[in-house]
Design a protein around this motif. Structure first.
Motif, PDB file in Angstrom:
ATOM      1  N   LYS A  22       0.748  -1.082  -0.040  1.00  0.00           N
ATOM      2  CA  LYS A  22       0.004   0.166  -0.071  1.00  0.00           C
ATOM      3  C   LYS A  22       0.858   1.319   0.144  1.00  0.00           C
ATOM      4  CE  LYS A  22      -3.968   1.960   2.303  1.00  0.00           C
ATOM      5  NZ  LYS A  22      -3.719   2.726   3.295  1.00  0.00           N
ATOM      6  N   THR A  23       0.358   2.404  -0.675  1.00  0.00           N
ATOM      7  CA  THR A  23       1.211   3.475  -0.652  1.00  0.00           C
ATOM      8  C   THR A  23       0.730   4.241   0.759  1.00  0.00           C
ATOM      9  OG1 THR A  23       1.522   3.588  -3.215  1.00  0.00           O
ATOM     10  CG2 THR A  23       1.720   5.725  -2.019  1.00  0.00           C
ATOM     11  N   MET A  24       1.782   4.196   1.629  1.00  0.00           N
ATOM     12  CA  MET A  24       1.246   4.976   2.613  1.00  0.00           C
ATOM     13  C   MET A  24       2.510   5.321   3.551  1.00  0.00           C
ATOM     14  SD  MET A  24       0.594   1.413   4.879  1.00  0.00           S
ATOM     15  CE  MET A  24       0.852   2.037   6.430  1.00  0.00           C
ATOM     16  N   PHE A  25       2.458   6.202   4.505  1.00  0.00           N
ATOM     17  CA  PHE A  25       3.295   6.567   5.304  1.00  0.00           C
ATOM     18  C   PHE A  25       3.070   6.382   6.706  1.00  0.00           C
ATOM     19  CE2 PHE A  25       5.710   9.636   8.158  1.00  0.00           C
ATOM     20  CZ  PHE A  25       6.925   9.615   7.904  1.00  0.00           C
ATOM     21  N   SER A  26       3.981   5.210   7.356  1.00  0.00           N
ATOM     22  CA  SER A  26       3.975   5.148   8.959  1.00  0.00           C
ATOM     23  C   SER A  26       5.117   4.706   9.472  1.00  0.00           C
ATOM     24  CB  SER A  26       3.083   3.662   8.864  1.00  0.00           C
ATOM     25  OG  SER A  26       3.040   3.061  10.123  1.00  0.00           O
ATOM     26  N   ASN A  27       5.427   5.328  10.684  1.00  0.00           N
ATOM     27  CA  ASN A  27       6.735   5.375  11.409  1.00  0.00           C
ATOM     28  C   ASN A  27       7.778   5.488  10.906  1.00  0.00           C
ATOM     29  OD1 ASN A  27       5.111   4.187  13.910  1.00  0.00           O
ATOM     30  ND2 ASN A  27       5.031   2.331  12.879  1.00  0.00           N
ATOM     31  N   GLY A  28       7.677   6.681  10.190  1.00  0.00           N
ATOM     32  CA  GLY A  28       8.935   7.056   9.483  1.00  0.00           C
ATOM     33  C   GLY A  28       9.382   6.055   8.145  1.00  0.00           C
ATOM     34  N   VAL A  29       8.438   5.400   7.676  1.00  0.00           N
ATOM     35  CA  VAL A  29       8.668   4.538   6.475  1.00  0.00           C
ATOM     36  C   VAL A  29       7.520   5.012   5.455  1.00  0.00           C
ATOM     37  CG1 VAL A  29       8.893   2.395   5.575  1.00  0.00           C
ATOM     38  CG2 VAL A  29       9.632   2.704   7.671  1.00  0.00           C
ATOM     39  N   LEU A  30       8.191   5.401   4.147  1.00  0.00           N
ATOM     40  CA  LEU A  30       7.325   5.597   3.112  1.00  0.00           C
ATOM     41  C   LEU A  30       7.295   4.389   2.241  1.00  0.00           C
ATOM     42  CD1 LEU A  30       5.838   7.526   1.182  1.00  0.00           C
ATOM     43  CD2 LEU A  30       7.773   8.142   0.272  1.00  0.00           C
ATOM     44  N   SER A  31       5.811   3.871   2.332  1.00  0.00           N
ATOM     45  CA  SER A  31       5.914   2.585   1.490  1.00  0.00           C
ATOM     46  C   SER A  31       5.207   2.904   0.037  1.00  0.00           C
ATOM     47  CB  SER A  31       5.218   1.719   2.334  1.00  0.00           C
ATOM     48  OG  SER A  31       4.542   0.478   1.462  1.00  0.00           O
ATOM     49  N   ILE A  32       5.692   2.338  -1.103  1.00  0.00           N
ATOM     50  CA  ILE A  32       5.104   2.674  -2.278  1.00  0.00           C
ATOM     51  C   ILE A  32       4.559   1.478  -2.957  1.00  0.00           C
ATOM     52  CG2 ILE A  32       5.395   3.831  -4.367  1.00  0.00           C
ATOM     53  CD1 ILE A  32       7.855   5.374  -3.453  1.00  0.00           C
ATOM     54  N   ASN A  33       3.304   1.537  -3.397  1.00  0.00           N
ATOM     55  CA  ASN A  33       2.776   0.407  -4.317  1.00  0.00           C
ATOM     56  C   ASN A  33       3.410   0.652  -5.819  1.00  0.00           C
ATOM     57  OD1 ASN A  33       1.070  -0.945  -6.355  1.00  0.00           O
ATOM     58  ND2 ASN A  33      -0.347  -1.704  -4.664  1.00  0.00           N
ATOM     59  N   LYS A  34       4.218  -0.183  -6.066  1.00  0.00           N
ATOM     60  CA  LYS A  34       4.814   0.120  -7.381  1.00  0.00           C
ATOM     61  C   LYS A  34       3.995   0.261  -8.510  1.00  0.00           C
ATOM     62  CE  LYS A  34       8.924  -0.638  -9.943  1.00  0.00           C
ATOM     63  NZ  LYS A  34      10.378  -1.495  -9.722  1.00  0.00           N
ATOM     64  N   GLU A  35       3.066  -0.817  -8.685  1.00  0.00           N
ATOM     65  CA  GLU A  35       2.063  -0.891  -9.816  1.00  0.00           C
ATOM     66  C   GLU A  35       1.552   0.192  -9.837  1.00  0.00           C
ATOM     67  OE1 GLU A  35       2.368  -2.971 -12.087  1.00  0.00           O
ATOM     68  OE2 GLU A  35       4.247  -3.915 -11.133  1.00  0.00           O
ATOM     69  N   GLU A  36       0.972   0.624  -8.765  1.00  0.00           N
ATOM     70  CA  GLU A  36      -0.065   1.858  -8.697  1.00  0.00           C
ATOM     71  C   GLU A  36       0.620   3.314  -8.994  1.00  0.00           C
ATOM     72  OE1 GLU A  36      -3.122  -0.033  -5.071  1.00  0.00           O
ATOM     73  OE2 GLU A  36      -2.028   2.103  -4.929  1.00  0.00           O
ATOM     74  N   ALA A  37       1.752   3.328  -8.555  1.00  0.00           N
ATOM     75  CA  ALA A  37       2.657   4.480  -8.819  1.00  0.00           C
ATOM     76  C   ALA A  37       2.855   4.553 -10.528  1.00  0.00           C
ATOM     77  CB  ALA A  37       3.875   4.341  -8.241  1.00  0.00           C
ATOM     78  N   LEU A  38       3.221   3.381 -11.060  1.00  0.00           N
ATOM     79  CA  LEU A  38       3.682   3.385 -12.421  1.00  0.00           C
ATOM     80  C   LEU A  38       2.497   3.716 -13.132  1.00  0.00           C
ATOM     81  CD1 LEU A  38       5.928   0.144 -12.614  1.00  0.00           C
ATOM     82  CD2 LEU A  38       6.754   2.468 -12.934  1.00  0.00           C
ATOM     83  N   ALA A  39       1.379   3.215 -12.790  1.00  0.00           N
ATOM     84  CA  ALA A  39       0.128   3.660 -13.445  1.00  0.00           C
ATOM     85  C   ALA A  39      -0.286   5.095 -13.464  1.00  0.00           C
ATOM     86  CB  ALA A  39      -0.974   2.706 -13.040  1.00  0.00           C
ATOM     87  N   PHE A  40      -0.006   5.533 -12.142  1.00  0.00           N
ATOM     88  CA  PHE A  40      -0.243   6.911 -12.041  1.00  0.00           C
ATOM     89  C   PHE A  40       0.436   8.006 -13.020  1.00  0.00           C
ATOM     90  CE2 PHE A  40       0.909  10.876 -10.161  1.00  0.00           C
ATOM     91  CZ  PHE A  40      -0.322  11.527  -9.946  1.00  0.00           C
ATOM     92  N   ILE A  41       1.642   7.454 -12.819  1.00  0.00           N
ATOM     93  CA  ILE A  41       2.789   8.283 -13.739  1.00  0.00           C
ATOM     94  C   ILE A  41       2.454   8.189 -15.299  1.00  0.00           C
ATOM     95  CG2 ILE A  41       5.317   8.592 -14.328  1.00  0.00           C
ATOM     96  CD1 ILE A  41       5.952   7.635 -11.613  1.00  0.00           C
ATOM     97  N   LYS A  42       2.153   7.083 -15.612  1.00  0.00           N
ATOM     98  CA  LYS A  42       1.694   6.657 -16.954  1.00  0.00           C
ATOM     99  C   LYS A  42       0.537   7.532 -17.605  1.00  0.00           C
ATOM    100  CE  LYS A  42       4.412   3.009 -18.762  1.00  0.00           C
ATOM    101  NZ  LYS A  42       4.553   1.347 -19.255  1.00  0.00           N
TER     102      LYS A  42
END
Lengths: 347, 441, 79
Positions: B18-38
């Motif tokens: 999941k793309t989220m920020f928690s306890n200092g860690v930024l987590s990115i769902n790569k598939e969703e992110a690629l789709a967004f940029i594209k």
């Protein structure tokens, strides 16, 4: 152990003063005068001392340099030291002359020392390390110590500090360094501004250098008989850039025959300069090298001759040293071809 | 005008469910992110790669850097760029600190692109070696400029701005760890204490020299080539009113990340009310022709005088031709009695012996120097390359070359490189981070 | 480069747009041009206009070569 050779004048060699200033150059094995002090402080063995009268060096410079370089040819040495020369003008100029010659011929580090009033400082500070020394021989040991400390750093391959930190006269060379204080440019800038606003003293990080001027050349008397050439730093070249002139930081230039054309055509000539939008000059290169206009003035008889070549390079990012070298090479051609005047176009 | 920047310190960035920020860690769902940029159909090939400080990683060609941010009130982070035109500089913005989004060419570089080493000797040159970089590595369908030395790099740069906002979205609803607050009262409404201090303006000269539109820095989405100096609030600069362009040799560049965090502005804020009265920013530009340069300097000097400035700092995003704008502006301010300090880098050549700025004036007697653009840098190979190393030599990056009689190519077969500082991404940190200076040798 | 030419005793006129750069570099005779990318002809104007401007300014430069000046001089152009 590393080896050093020391240059001193007739006075410090104990030969005599003004009356013996014509003393001819000689090289002696071992230590004479200040070389003793140098040998005790430098982490190298001073194997030879070279002695030369100040007047001999002054009035027979080429001969003196030739002989001394001859002495050195078969010697092994890792560093060359001259002086200290204090305020003694002729001695200072001699130290500068010989250090510069030795550096150029043997590519070894050279060090000397003079007082800031010594004319040798202005003459040679750009070429060699000249340490700021005392006014008189009373400072001999101190001045030798400073030279030795720096020499030891060079011999050990240690990092050399800036002119300020080491104590030599700035050579006109500026390089980037990281500040030990890690003070940021933002902090330095605001601090400098507050000081300036409060009329306190502050120190600029870029002192504006004095500009180098050349004398204005004598004007052309009769333009209708003169041979005029075009030179450009706008990077106009034949379309295939035969001389492979770089589009920035150029080290190459080209000359191109225009005797049989009336103007520079787009598609035949273009600009390779990277510093601006090339569209206009590619479409009509005459906007940078006005061949068409010059041909017209030739027809009108306003000028006697339009030099058959134009000369081209790229101005952007090119170091002054490279620009000066290319300039000199082009000038040789211009002189050879009896060019009377030049129009130089820059972008 | 008051701007609050709510900071979230990013200790790690990972790919996750999941793309989220928690306890200092930024987590990115790569598939969703690629789709967004594209969503931008000009992006034809795409990858996202994370580079961390200490990695044996070299990133090149880097075109842009952006700090991930979001506006909780829904306004765009970059007005006129990632969304509608709205005013900036007031209210609350949330920022993911310690990381940046980089726009990187998958294959092709251009004149203004730069290089980042995440470890080793090369790391000391650029601030971005100290950040966790989320790299958008992309190719585009911008065929008209594929083999041009000058590229607008629009698709990749816009991807960086949009993706920075996308990542910022993870902290939209969260409570920041700390809040930085920036506030200046209107100039005529200041306290007596502030009014009694020397008044100071910052004069910024963002890069705007390309006459063709699309290469220059934008202010509220407007190309700064077609612009004359105006008065701006420093908070507008922090708050995304300006984005970086795609023209200046990289070490002299102000990336968008620089604008968002501009250290010289922060330093002036720090002294505001203590040793100075910080009036604000005269936002100038950089021009090509003499007439344009002069016009801008006239506007700047008049505004500074009319605002009652006693002092000014002038800073330029560039070197070479822009030095003429920089020195002219400093001289114009001194001429109207405004005591001025300049902050810029120099170009003294590889040998250090060239004239440091293309124009000089004795009135510029208080200058801060942040580096030499043409210093030669030689660096060993890195294990990983993000982007394409050959671009440094092949594509006309300002500090790289394909061929040199003595030095060979900038990129060697073993992956080691030799280049001018010019190609170090934001390497001279002119916006104020630089701990470099210039010394005489 | 302009200095090397003058140093050799050949009179030289520098045609450029950035006069302050030229004066800093040390050119002694300067004739202004209209811009950096197109010093002697604005592509937005008709060819004849470009030619007139170019021919005029080159003419000023040629005349400047014959002028005896005491200090750095920027020559005036009419178009």
């Amino acid at each position: 152990m590393k080896k050093a050779i020391h240059y001193i004048n007739q006075f410090f060699a104990g030969i005599g003063g003004e009356d013996t200033a014509d003393y001819e150059p000689e090289i002696r094995e071992g230590l004479i005068g200040p070389a003793l002090a140098l040998n005790s402080m430098l982490d190298a063995e001073v194997t030879h001392t070279i002695i030369c009268g100040d007047n001999f060096m002054g009035s027979n410079k080429d001969e003196a340099v030739k002989r001394i370089l001859g002495f050195l040819e078969d010697k092994e040495f890792d560093i060359f030291v001259a002086g200290p020369a204090f305020q003694a003008g002729r001695y200072g100029v001699a130290c500068g002359t010989i250090c510069k010659a030795v550096k150029e011929k043997f590519n070894v580090p050279v060090i000397t020392s003079m007082n800031e009033e010594n004319p040798g400082v202005e003459m040679f500070k750009k070429d060699i390390y000249i340490f700021e020394g005392g006014k008189s021989a009373a400072k001999l040991r101190e001045d030798v110590k400073v030279m030795s400390n720096f020499g030891n750093k060079i011999l050990k391959g240690e990092k050399l500090g800036s002119a300020d930190e080491e104590g030599y006269f700035p050579r006109g060379i500026r390089h980037q360094v990281w500040l030990d204080t890690e003070k940021t440019a933002a902090e330095r800038g605001v601090e400098m501004l507050v000081k300036k606003l409060n009329n306190e003293s502050f120190k600029t990080e870029l002192p504006i250098p004095k500009l180098d001027r050349v004398p204005i050349a004598a004007p052309i008397k009769d333009l209708s008989k003169a041979n005029i050439a075009l030179v450009t730093t706008g990077g106009i070249v034949p379309i295939d850039n035969p001389d492979r002139i770089q589009s920035a930081s150029a080290t190459r230039w080209g000359k191109y025959d225009i005797s049989n054309i009336e103007r520079l055509e787009g598609g035949v000539y273009k600009t390779i300069h990277a510093g601006f939008d090339p569209a206009a000059a590619d479409a009509d290169p005459n906007v940078i090298v006005p061949v068409d206009s010059m041909k017209e003035y030739l027809k009108e008889g306003k000028i006697g001759k339009f030099h058959k070549y134009f000369y081209s390079t790229v101005g952007t990012g090119t170091t002054q040293a490279e620009a000066a070298r290319m300039g000199k090479e082009i000038v040789e051609e211009l002189l050879k071809d009896k060019v009377d005047g030049v129009i130089m176009t820059s972008t | 005008m008051k701007l609050e920047i709510g900071n979230f310190n990013v200790k790690d960035v990972i790919f996750g469910e999941k793309t989220m920020f928690s306890n200092g860690v930024l987590s990115i769902n790569k598939e969703e992110a690629l789709a967004f940029i594209k969503e931008d159909e000009h992006i034809t090939e795409l990858d996202i790669v994370i580079a961390k400080p200490g990695d044996s990683t070299r990133i090149v060609p880097v075109k842009e850097a952006v700090e991930p941010r979001i506006r909780p009130d829904g306004r765009p982070v970059f007005p006129g760029v990632t969304g509608d035109l709205e005013s900036a500089g007031e209210g609350r913005i949330h920022a993911l600190k310690g990381c940046s989004v980089l726009g990187v060419g998958m294959h092709y570089g251009s004149f203004g692109d730069g290089l980042i080493d995440m470890s080793g000797e090369g790391a000391k040159y650029t601030l971005f070696s100290e950040l966790i970089n989320v790299c958008i590595v992309a190719d585009t369908d911008e065929e008209f400029e594929r083999f041009e030395q000058q590229k607008k790099n629009k698709a990749i740069r816009w991807a960086a701005h949009r993706f920075a906002e996308y990542l910022g979205n993870t902290v939209k609803e969260l409570e920041p760890e700390e809040i930085e607050s920036y506030e200046l009262e209107p100039i005529t409404k200041r306290t007596e204490k502030e009014n009694n201090l020397p008044s100071v303006v910052l004069v910024m000269q963002p890069q705007s020299q390309m006459e063709e539109l699309g290469y220059n820095d934008l202010v509220y989405g407007w190309d700064m080539n077609k612009y004359i100096p105006t008065f701006m609030h420093p908070n507008e600069v922090f708050d995304g009113a300006i984005i970086s362009g795609s023209f200046m040799p990289s070490s002299s560049k102000w990336s968008t990340y620089d604008f968002q965090n501009f250290p010289t502005i922060k330093e002036l804020y720090k002294e505001h009310g203590k040793s100075i009265n910080f009036l604000g920013i005269i936002m100038s530009n950089l021009n090509v022709s003499l007439e344009q340069k002069k016009r801008s300097s006239i506007f700047v000097a008049q505004m500074a005088k009319s605002l009652g400035a006693d002092g000014a700092i002038v800073t330029e995003e560039g070197y070479g031709n822009p030095d003429a704008d920089y020195i002219m502006c400093i001289a114009a301010l001194e001429d109207v009695g405004v005591k001025t300090v300049g902050i810029s880098n120099e170009c003294t050549g590889r040998d250090g012996a060239s004239q440091p700025l293309v124009t000089l004036d004795e009135k510029a007697n208080a200058l801060v120097s942040t580096g030499n653009v043409s210093e030669i840098i030689e660096l060993p190979p890195m294990e990983n390359v993000i982007g394409e190393l050959e671009a440094l030599a092949r594509d006309g990056l300002s500090g790289g070359w394909a061929y040199d009689e003595i030095l060979g190519s900038s990129v060697r077969e073993d992956g080691s490189i030799i280049m001018e500082n010019n190609a170090m991404f934001c390497g001279d940190r002119i916006s104020g981070w630089s701990t470099k200076t210039m010394k005489e040798f | 480069m302009v200095k090397e030419i003058e140093r050799a005793g050949i009179p030289v006129v520098h045609m450029c747009n950035l006069i302050p750069v030229s004066t800093t570099v040390g050119a002694n005779k300067i004739v202004p041009t209209i811009s950096i990318p197109y010093p002697l002809g604005d592509p937005a104007t008709p060819k004849e206009v470009q030619w007139k401007l170019r021919h005029h300014r080159v003419g000023v430069a040629l005349d400047a070569l014959t002028q005896d000046v005491e200090e750095q001089t920027v020559f005036k152009v009419k178009i």
